[in-house]
Structures are given as structure tokens and as C-alpha cells.
Design a protein around this motif. Sequence first.
Motif, PDB file in Angstrom:
ATOM      1  N   ASP A  85      25.929  34.212  47.199  1.00  0.00           N
ATOM      2  CA  ASP A  85      27.305  34.305  47.697  1.00  0.00           C
ATOM      3  C   ASP A  85      27.642  35.733  48.132  1.00  0.00           C
ATOM      4  O   ASP A  85      28.273  35.945  49.174  1.00  0.00           O
ATOM      5  CB  ASP A  85      28.308  33.844  46.630  1.00  0.00           C
ATOM      6  N   TYR A  88      25.706  36.364  51.454  1.00  0.00           N
ATOM      7  CA  TYR A  88      26.289  35.721  52.642  1.00  0.00           C
ATOM      8  C   TYR A  88      27.590  36.405  53.063  1.00  0.00           C
ATOM      9  O   TYR A  88      27.849  36.571  54.254  1.00  0.00           O
ATOM     10  CB  TYR A  88      26.542  34.232  52.380  1.00  0.00           C
ATOM     11  N   ASN A  89      28.407  36.769  52.083  1.00  0.00           N
ATOM     12  CA  ASN A  89      29.639  37.493  52.417  1.00  0.00           C
ATOM     13  C   ASN A  89      29.306  38.825  53.092  1.00  0.00           C
ATOM     14  O   ASN A  89      29.957  39.221  54.065  1.00  0.00           O
ATOM     15  CB  ASN A  89      30.496  37.721  51.170  1.00  0.00           C
ATOM     16  N   TYR A  92      28.241  38.297  56.652  1.00  0.00           N
ATOM     17  CA  TYR A  92      29.420  38.055  57.490  1.00  0.00           C
ATOM     18  C   TYR A  92      30.131  39.378  57.820  1.00  0.00           C
ATOM     19  O   TYR A  92      30.536  39.599  58.969  1.00  0.00           O
ATOM     20  CB  TYR A  92      30.367  37.079  56.781  1.00  0.00           C
ATOM     21  N   LEU A 121      30.506  44.258  46.955  1.00  0.00           N
ATOM     22  CA  LEU A 121      29.878  42.928  46.961  1.00  0.00           C
ATOM     23  C   LEU A 121      28.564  42.973  46.177  1.00  0.00           C
ATOM     24  O   LEU A 121      28.216  42.037  45.451  1.00  0.00           O
ATOM     25  CB  LEU A 121      29.602  42.463  48.399  1.00  0.00           C
ATOM     26  N   PHE A 128      33.756  37.487  45.399  1.00  0.00           N
ATOM     27  CA  PHE A 128      33.206  37.897  46.699  1.00  0.00           C
ATOM     28  C   PHE A 128      34.127  37.500  47.849  1.00  0.00           C
ATOM     29  O   PHE A 128      34.317  38.262  48.799  1.00  0.00           O
ATOM     30  CB  PHE A 128      31.814  37.290  46.912  1.00  0.00           C
ATOM     31  N   ASP A 129      34.700  36.280  47.762  1.00  0.00           N
ATOM     32  CA  ASP A 129      35.588  35.836  48.840  1.00  0.00           C
ATOM     33  C   ASP A 129      36.881  36.657  48.866  1.00  0.00           C
ATOM     34  O   ASP A 129      37.431  36.923  49.929  1.00  0.00           O
ATOM     35  CB  ASP A 129      35.873  34.330  48.747  1.00  0.00           C
ATOM     36  N   THR A 132      36.064  39.933  50.594  1.00  0.00           N
ATOM     37  CA  THR A 132      35.963  39.727  52.039  1.00  0.00           C
ATOM     38  C   THR A 132      37.352  39.606  52.672  1.00  0.00           C
ATOM     39  O   THR A 132      37.625  40.213  53.704  1.00  0.00           O
ATOM     40  CB  THR A 132      35.096  38.488  52.339  1.00  0.00           C
ATOM     41  N   GLU A 136      39.041  41.989  55.453  1.00  0.00           N
ATOM     42  CA  GLU A 136      39.557  41.469  56.726  1.00  0.00           C
ATOM     43  C   GLU A 136      40.974  41.981  56.995  1.00  0.00           C
ATOM     44  O   GLU A 136      41.299  42.394  58.113  1.00  0.00           O
ATOM     45  CB  GLU A 136      39.556  39.935  56.710  1.00  0.00           C
ATOM     46  N   ARG A 219      42.392  35.433  57.523  1.00  0.00           N
ATOM     47  CA  ARG A 219      41.311  35.260  58.503  1.00  0.00           C
ATOM     48  C   ARG A 219      41.868  34.880  59.867  1.00  0.00           C
ATOM     49  O   ARG A 219      41.457  35.387  60.900  1.00  0.00           O
ATOM     50  CB  ARG A 219      40.311  34.214  57.988  1.00  0.00           C
ATOM     51  N   LEU A 237      29.321  30.625  54.522  1.00  0.00           N
ATOM     52  CA  LEU A 237      30.273  30.870  53.429  1.00  0.00           C
ATOM     53  C   LEU A 237      30.870  29.571  52.880  1.00  0.00           C
ATOM     54  O   LEU A 237      31.084  28.639  53.600  1.00  0.00           O
ATOM     55  CB  LEU A 237      31.405  31.786  53.899  1.00  0.00           C
TER      56      LEU A 237
END
Length: 237
Positions: A85, A88-89, A92, A121, A128-129, A132, A136, A219, A237
Motif C-alpha cells: 500500500d 502504490y501510494n 502514484y 510513506l 498511507f491514503d 496521499t 494532494e 482528489r 490504489l
Amino acid sequence: MIQEDILILKEISYKENDKILHALSRTRGKIQIISKGSKKSNSHLINASQIFAYSRCTLNVSKDMYILTSASLLDNFYNLNNNIDAYYNACYILELISYVAQENEVDSKVFDMTVSVISHLSNFNKDFDKLTASYELKLAAMLGYKPDFLHCLHCGSSIKDAAKFSVTEGGVFCSKCVKFGNGINVKYNEILIMDKILKSKFENIGFIEVTESIMNLIRKFLFYYIGKDNFTTLRLL
Ligand SMILES: [Zn+2]
């Protein structure tokens, strides 16, 4: 010969032993670098020539290309390999900044923030989300689209209860002014949280209650301003 701090966004195999690196640099924006011989196992450039490598390096400038001559690795965020996770974050984030960053554009704040979020991260074991989403929103603010969550776009008064957040106008309409703008309904608590995310450091993100609807809103807001929403790594994600 120039000194530069770089973060590798992408590595492309080139000729037999070389790589072309897409990198974010602290003082020159996004640049392309030739790393000669870096595919050989005994190359002194091997560690600095991999995706996620953050290093202080020396570059030769030749025509429109940079040539990596020496590098000292500051971090490779190795822990990203231990959590899919987080990885991948981070992928991105690299794709996002690769799209947003311009060549020869000095933005050391964006550079430092990007290195910082990748580092968090790598070091965190959850949230993690949230990291992110925080990146953003802060990125949108740094690009010049910083929303004022606490005041109404139309009348300027303080937001005191549920309101509408307008992605296209980059702000909030209070309950009395909702008829003047299009937007998404947001609870008062969600407005306060978005304001808090904007003002908080990455290390404190775990203490903030960031719901999925807030992450979606952030987002949507960023994607509207950068004019792109189909990032390949988003599917991971
Ligand atoms: Zn108002």
C-alpha cells in the motif's frame, strides 16, 4: 558542472549499459539525465539511478541533456518495498508530480514536500491514503489554488455550519449563499478537517479523522485544477 538534489521518478533502459532517468530536481524542475554504465553491477551510479532514489549529485550539462557524473545517495526509501500500500501510494505520487512538474521551473518547496511525503510513506505503517490526500491538497495550494475553507466565497462571512464546497471556484459557500454557486454538500466538521489537513505536517496526519468522502473531494479538487484524472497508478490504489 553543477550540483543538484534529485529524486528519480522513472528509469528507462538505454543502450547496453546506460539508463535515462526522469528526475525531479530541487532547483531545475523536472529534468532528464543520462546515467552511463549504471546497469553494470559495479557502477558507482547504480544506487542513485533507481526509481525513488533521492541523492545529491554532480551533473554535466551537454546540449539539452544532463549527464550524471557522481552521486551520493541520501535515501532510497527502502521500506516502501515492505508494504504494498505504501509502495502504490508512492508510485502514484511520482506519477502525479511527474505530470505536474515543469522543466526548468524552480520550485524547491514542491521538491522538499515530495521527498517528505515519500519518506513518510516509507516510515509509516498505516495512514498511507491520508498522507496521499494531504499531499494532494498541499500540492494544489502550492500550485496557487489554496482554498479558504473558513470563509464564504460570496459574502466573506465565517463558515459556522454545513456548506457547499465548490471544486470549480475553489472554495466554500455558506448556508445563506449556497444559491450563488454550485458545489458539493459538506458537513461543518468536514470543512474543519480539510482546513486542518492543509495546515498540518505529514507527521501529524494520523491524528486527523480523514474520511473517504474528504479524500475524494480533495482528489476531485486537485484533478480539476491540473486538468488530468486518468493516472495509471490510481488503478493500483
Ligand atoms: Zn455566504
